[in-house]
Design an enzyme around this catalytic site. Structure first.
Site, PDB file in Angstrom:
ATOM      1  CG  ASP A 132      -0.572  -0.166  -3.344  1.00  0.00           C
ATOM      2  OD1 ASP A 132       0.174  -0.328  -4.321  1.00  0.00           O
ATOM      3  OD2 ASP A 132      -0.225   0.460  -2.332  1.00  0.00           O
ATOM      4  CE1 TYR A 134       4.174  -3.492   2.824  1.00  0.00           C
ATOM      5  CE2 TYR A 134       3.805  -5.751   3.531  1.00  0.00           C
ATOM      6  CZ  TYR A 134       4.233  -4.464   3.801  1.00  0.00           C
ATOM      7  OH  TYR A 134       4.720  -4.158   5.049  1.00  0.00           O
ATOM      8  CG  HIS A 139       8.188  -1.335   1.074  1.00  0.00           C
ATOM      9  ND1 HIS A 139       8.374  -0.088   1.629  1.00  0.00           N
ATOM     10  CD2 HIS A 139       6.847  -1.574   1.132  1.00  0.00           C
ATOM     11  CE1 HIS A 139       7.200   0.407   1.994  1.00  0.00           C
ATOM     12  NE2 HIS A 139       6.263  -0.473   1.711  1.00  0.00           N
ATOM     13  NE  ARG A 148       3.910  -6.057  11.118  1.00  0.00           N
ATOM     14  CZ  ARG A 148       3.726  -5.368   9.979  1.00  0.00           C
ATOM     15  NH1 ARG A 148       2.842  -4.392   9.950  1.00  0.00           N
ATOM     16  NH2 ARG A 148       4.400  -5.674   8.893  1.00  0.00           N
ATOM     17  CD  GLU A 205       3.907   3.168   0.304  1.00  0.00           C
ATOM     18  OE1 GLU A 205       3.170   2.513  -0.453  1.00  0.00           O
ATOM     19  OE2 GLU A 205       4.101   2.864   1.494  1.00  0.00           O
ATOM     20  CD  GLU A 207       2.992   1.471  -4.732  1.00  0.00           C
ATOM     21  OE1 GLU A 207       2.255   0.800  -5.488  1.00  0.00           O
ATOM     22  OE2 GLU A 207       2.715   1.714  -3.550  1.00  0.00           O
ATOM     23  CG  ASP A 239       0.266   4.157  -2.223  1.00  0.00           C
ATOM     24  OD1 ASP A 239      -0.801   4.758  -2.124  1.00  0.00           O
ATOM     25  OD2 ASP A 239       0.578   3.181  -1.503  1.00  0.00           O
ATOM     26  NE  ARG A 243       4.872   5.920   4.976  1.00  0.00           N
ATOM     27  CZ  ARG A 243       4.656   4.998   4.038  1.00  0.00           C
ATOM     28  NH1 ARG A 243       3.707   4.087   4.198  1.00  0.00           N
ATOM     29  NH2 ARG A 243       5.377   4.994   2.941  1.00  0.00           N
ATOM     30  CD  GLN A 246       0.233   3.022   6.045  1.00  0.00           C
ATOM     31  OE1 GLN A 246       0.823   4.006   5.608  1.00  0.00           O
ATOM     32  NE2 GLN A 246       0.573   1.791   5.703  1.00  0.00           N
ATOM     33  CE1 TYR A 250      -0.575  -0.799  11.472  1.00  0.00           C
ATOM     34  CE2 TYR A 250      -0.761  -2.591   9.903  1.00  0.00           C
ATOM     35  CZ  TYR A 250      -0.143  -2.022  10.987  1.00  0.00           C
ATOM     36  OH  TYR A 250       0.888  -2.676  11.605  1.00  0.00           O
ATOM     37  CE  LYS A 259      -0.421   2.998   2.055  1.00  0.00           C
ATOM     38  NZ  LYS A 259       0.902   2.978   1.410  1.00  0.00           N
ATOM     39  CB  THR A 263      -3.064   6.924  -5.957  1.00  0.00           C
ATOM     40  OG1 THR A 263      -3.524   6.456  -4.691  1.00  0.00           O
ATOM     41  CG2 THR A 263      -2.001   5.987  -6.508  1.00  0.00           C
ATOM     42  CB  THR A 351       7.256   0.982  -1.414  1.00  0.00           C
ATOM     43  OG1 THR A 351       6.061   1.571  -0.932  1.00  0.00           O
ATOM     44  CG2 THR A 351       8.383   1.989  -1.385  1.00  0.00           C
ATOM     45  CD  GLU A 365      11.040   1.317   2.680  1.00  0.00           C
ATOM     46  OE1 GLU A 365      11.652   0.282   2.410  1.00  0.00           O
ATOM     47  OE2 GLU A 365      10.196   1.829   1.912  1.00  0.00           O
TER      48      GLU A 365
END
Lengths: 419, 419
Positions: A132, A134, A139, A148, A205, A207, A239, A243, A246, A250, A259, A263, A351, A365
């Protein structure tokens, strides 16, 4: 289960004339010729080709027509066909076009056409390795801001390489498969220790998935200009993401249980050959990537329009053409260290999110981490998914002569967590 | 290629008496009965069982002896046998023990024994999903100190869950396979932009790999107490790592190209049934893990002694018993979100490192990131691997009655990067 593709902006284009009565504006006309794996009651899964609202029993038809190498379509997955490589894929598509357009083949082909509603669709491929990426700048920026908040939203490596990670191949499921809400550890910043329980921040997500064919030897890389030799086609990919699980797990080794529970991919794999008219230049890349990510093959993205539907309300319309990294760049990066590729490898784009809030590809989002819940047509709102919610991703692309190439849909309903 | 297992501390134990002339102190005596996949010139790969320095052509023998369900051993991988599950594995081991110990079976079995040096060993399983954990407290602490000197060495989640991530199943290779030095992007902290080229910080990780059998449905979890039903056996695993590529890519989604170029495993899979005498309690876990990680099944680790040899010099002697998280905890965590498991799933323990510098399982730690290069017997030193270097991991465990269970070896030589 038949797709119910809606194509809001249908263009009236020239579609290859066929002895079959496929409407010119049908997203699964001869401009598409998507592959899947189907069965009927009492028969084994085998490869089918979608033509309008019919499925061609491709292996049986090829056998009757005496087409060489059509026996790969009798397999229960696309993998043997994927293994044959670009030349065979081109020949197969030319043959399908011929027998569906030339009236002399009608008697031979017609008995092998089945109505969509009479077939059951299966996972189209045995997924070898699943990666996967990114690849959407917007995104990654949004997630960086949310996860963060005290750092730059994009990590320093983001514009130098397509960031990716391996996912769980064994839990890739076909559209229509229910998704059990995952349980696991999560810890809110205000808590001193983690707790165990069902995810309370279950997300999607939106994708695009790329299906890889052919193979390479260990130590060999796929260049951006050779990528087309290995890019067989695309699927829609959801996906699913927990959250809360994760966020706690992570650091430092990446997403894992947030995840790996499921999927979902669409039942129909649309060949890259059907997307020639959808090729568009990728957005300008600044700074210029390292040379192994540069070349004619690296320069194109895809003009694919998405719809994210939640319980009947379209909540977002992402545009694939906004993705920063191209399909060829992702494949070249994935293999630049000599990692071999196999038929059935699958990689997701990450995503798909644009700058406009109405084009974001995840609820994280869309609801801005719950601060702005999404309104549904029944009057309810969602920050994350509730039990019983149904999510459908749909997509389409411009085809030749003003036609539309359908990418079908990927659909899934959330079941309550198991005790 | 025959293993050349050395067992420095051989114990003279009671080994099941056999009509075969296997020395009592042989690490692959009847206490072990490891499975692999072999071929001889002109024959197809099939399952073999190692007995001393011989390989039993298990499928052919079972067929001749009229053993039910032995046909799975005629397959080119262990996967069909793995799919049969715990009860079949137990019955198979009992049958093998019987025919190798009771003289009445000698005429039937003997024609199917081949000398090790006449067979070629293959990858023993078709790896379904590969997960790599990070279960050594000392390794995680060392890496944290080296990679994130300004933070606490252990991330806040480390003592709450076995951190893991998915790796590339398609690049798992069998012992003896050469490893091409990977190329990729890396950026030293002093550089303003990344450069492309061969890794200059190529490393090993000495791990134990767990081979999973049976299967679960999507949405179902494996509890710590059910883990034994799915843990078939162990392999030695060398998780080759390009530290420079890894350091630049791994934030925020974890290791990818720094690992995916190759993972080597031993040719022989040692059944968990052979490791009953090697069970030891795991180190005390504080804080107490969440309930899904607690139970009788969660409480045991394995007493396995490792040797890391680089160009003929033993550079480290890791002890598996020091690992913080148990095999059952890793499997229960991997599936707690409902992720299904399949026959052929493989998970690695993560690098095995102890507190004593001589027990660290990677060159990164042994050379303390190059500050203390490792001395080899030829007078040279190593911080990381050079082209032509050969690494061999060997291991053994206590067996029943004072015997020794051999885990064989995993061997690999570094080839120069390709242009």
């Amino acid at each position: 289960m038949p797709d119910q593709t809606t194509v809001p902006d249908q263009t009236t284009g020239a579609v290859a004339p066929s002895w079959l009565d496929v409407p010119a504006d049908h997203p699964f006309g001869l401009q598409t010729l998507a592959y899947g794996v189907f069965s009927t009651e009492g028969t084994a899964p085998r490869v089918g080709v979608r033509v309008g609202d019919l499925v061609l029993d491709a292996g049986a038809c090829a056998e009757r027509a005496g087409m060489e190498s059509g026996e790969v379509w009798l397999a229960p997955t696309l993998n043997p066909f994927l293994a044959q490589g670009r030349q065979a894929w081109g020949a197969a598509r030319a043959w399908l076009t011929e027998v569906l357009t030339q009236d002399t083949h009608r008697d031979c082909v017609e008995p092998h056409l089945l109505p969509l509603e009479q077939v059951r669709m299966h996972l189209p491929l045995d997924v070898a390795d699943y990666v996967d990426f990114y690849a959407s700048e917007q995104h990654a920026t949004n997630v960086g801001r949310l996860f963060r908040p005290d750092s730059e939203p994009l990590t320093p490596n983001w514009k130098h390489l397509p960031i990716g990670y391996h996912g769980r191949a064994g839990t890739v499921v076909v559209s229509g498969t229910d998704v059990v809400r995952p349980s696991g550890q999560r810890k809110a910043p205000t808590q001193s220790a983690p707790t165990y329980g069902p995810s309370t921040r279950l997300d999607i997500e939106a994708e695009l998935g790329f299906v890889v064919g052919g193979s390479t030897e260990l130590g060999q890389r796929v260049s951006v200009d050779d990528a087309d030799e290995h890019l067989f086609g695309v699927v829609l990919l959801n996906d699913w993401s927990a959250r809360d699980i994760q966020a706690w797990e992570y650091v430092p080794l990446g997403p894992f249980l947030g995840k790996s529970f499921a999927t979902s991919i669409s039942a129909w794999v649309v060949p890259m050959d059907a997307l020639a008219a959808a090729r568009v230049p990728v957005p300008r890349q600044d700074p210029e990537p390292l040379p192994y990510l540069v070349g004619a093959g690296a320069a194109y993205g895809l003009d694919i329009h998405y719809e994210v539907e939640l319980n009947g309300t379209v909540v977002s319309r992402p545009e694939y053409r906004d993705q920063y990294w191209s399909p060829a760049q992702m494949l070249a990066h994935l293999s630049v260290n000599g990692a071999s590729v196999r038929p059935g490898d699958l990689f997701g784009s990450g995503t798909i999110s644009g700058k406009d809030p109405g084009t974001r590809g995840s609820l994280l989002e869309l609801s801005w981490n719950g601060a702005e819940p999404v309104a549904l047509s029944d009057g309810s709102t969602r920050s994350f998914l509730e039990d019983g919610d149904e999510v459908v991703l749909r997509a389409w692309a411009p085809g030749p002569g003003g036609s539309t190439v359908g990418l079908g849909e990927v659909r899934g309903t959330i079941l309550p967590a198991r005790p």
